[in-house]
Design an enzyme around this catalytic site. Structure first.
Site, PDB file in Angstrom:
ATOM      1  N   ASP A 209      68.370 -59.363 -74.888  1.00 61.42           N
ATOM      2  CA  ASP A 209      67.720 -59.850 -76.110  1.00 61.42           C
ATOM      3  C   ASP A 209      66.700 -58.822 -76.573  1.00 61.42           C
ATOM      4  O   ASP A 209      66.351 -57.894 -75.837  1.00 61.42           O
ATOM      5  CB  ASP A 209      67.006 -61.179 -75.838  1.00 61.42           C
ATOM      6  CG  ASP A 209      65.911 -61.028 -74.791  1.00 61.42           C
ATOM      7  OD1 ASP A 209      64.732 -60.908 -75.172  1.00 61.42           O
ATOM      8  OD2 ASP A 209      66.232 -61.015 -73.582  1.00 61.42           O
ATOM      9  N   ASP A 211      62.802 -58.295 -77.437  1.00 59.62           N
ATOM     10  CA  ASP A 211      61.571 -58.955 -77.019  1.00 59.62           C
ATOM     11  C   ASP A 211      60.915 -59.605 -78.237  1.00 59.62           C
ATOM     12  O   ASP A 211      61.437 -59.539 -79.354  1.00 59.62           O
ATOM     13  CB  ASP A 211      60.643 -57.924 -76.349  1.00 59.62           C
ATOM     14  CG  ASP A 211      59.626 -58.554 -75.431  1.00 59.62           C
ATOM     15  OD1 ASP A 211      60.030 -59.373 -74.584  1.00 59.62           O
ATOM     16  OD2 ASP A 211      58.441 -58.232 -75.557  1.00 59.62           O
TER      17      ASP A 211
END
Length: 289
Positions: A209, A211
């Site tokens: 992902d 951050d």
């Protein structure tokens, strides 16, 4: 010396496919029990060892992972080359979820972990200016590329204590002012301990992902992150399967000096060294002691 590849698997990676003569070993160390038993076997003629960093079932938090016991146990089994595989967040648009990053630098922001095998009674200072092994990192890069993975050759990993993720302010600091590329919770003190144990170490960070700096971060569903994590683990198993052919059975000395890191590092005079600590260092530093 023959090559023995040790893989430390992070979140989602709990096994190696295709191992022959595979068996789990309970390894005792002077630093306590490692995260789990260690799976050993051979893959394409090269000896392999696999250690699930968090334990099977994910029982250890990043802070409570027994890092010293893990590295000692791998060295005790004869591992020469450690491949660290871990999930991470990304600070760079181009390092997207599903991509791999071959980390070559760290900023260590952990604070609640034992970071050295050495201390009072036997002091040592090793260099971690270049904390990963370039030779081993290149092998991981080539294996990932051959597996069809989008992989980035180099990046700075911010190691945070956790277990909580970053605040928005922290995320922007690490990205914009410190120049970090990825963020995770487990590669430190792992890399430092591997250097003290004179093991070649490479870090493969698997992006799950962006951050919290990313404007779309809040819109990403947890299910999507888990899906990416599972996909990354499948890719990692394919990458690992290609490593024996690249590293081969025969192994010379490391051209970057990883396997000689303790030379000139021991500071305590021999007559002043603590016998009890020396006994604990039998696997890690036996070559020098």
């Amino acid at each position: 010396m023959d090559t023995m590849i040790g893989v430390i698997g992070g979140s989602g990676l709990y096994e190696i496919d295709g191992l022959e003569d595979a068996r789990w070993h309970a390894v005792e160390t002077p630093w306590g029990a490692p995260s789990d038993e260690i799976l050993t076997g051979t893959l394409d003629g090269v000896r392999m060892a696999f250690l699930p960093r968090h334990g099977r079932g994910h029982v250890h938090s990043p802070t409570t992972v027994p890092y010293r016991a893990n590295i000692d146990a791998l060295k005790r089994l004869g591992v020469t080359d450690v491949i660290s595989v871990s999930a991470c967040g990304s600070f760079r648009e181009e390092m997207a979820p599903g991509h791999f990053v071959i980390v070559d630098q760290f900023i260590d922001r952990t604070f609640a972990r034992e970071k050295s095998f050495f201390g009072t009674g036997c002091v040592a200072h090793v260099s971690v200016a270049h904390p990963t092994c370039e030779r081993l990192g290149k092998a991981c890069f080539d294996a990932a590329l051959a597996q069809g993975i989008t992989v980035h050759p180099g990046g700075t990993y911010l190691a945070m204590e956790g277990p909580q993720f970053s605040t928005l302010a922290e995320s922007k600091l690490y990205r914009e002012q410190w120049g970090c590329d990825v963020i995770g919770m487990t590669n430190m003190p792992e890399a430092k301990l591997a250097r003290e144990a004179e093991l070649c170490y490479a870090s493969v960070a698997m992006v799950t992902d962006y951050d919290s700096w990313h404007p779309d971060h809040g819109e990403v569903e947890v299910t999507e992150i888990i899906r990416t994590l599972i996909g990354n683990s499948e890719k990692a198993r394919g990458m690992i399967a290609r490593l024996p052919a690249l590293l081969t059975t025969a192994r010379g000395t490391c051209e970057h000096g990883c396997d000689r890191a303790l030379e000139n590092a021991l500071m305590t005079a021999p007559e002043k060294r603590d016998p009890a600590l020396l006994a604990k260092l039998d696997a890690v530093a036996g070559r020098m002691l």
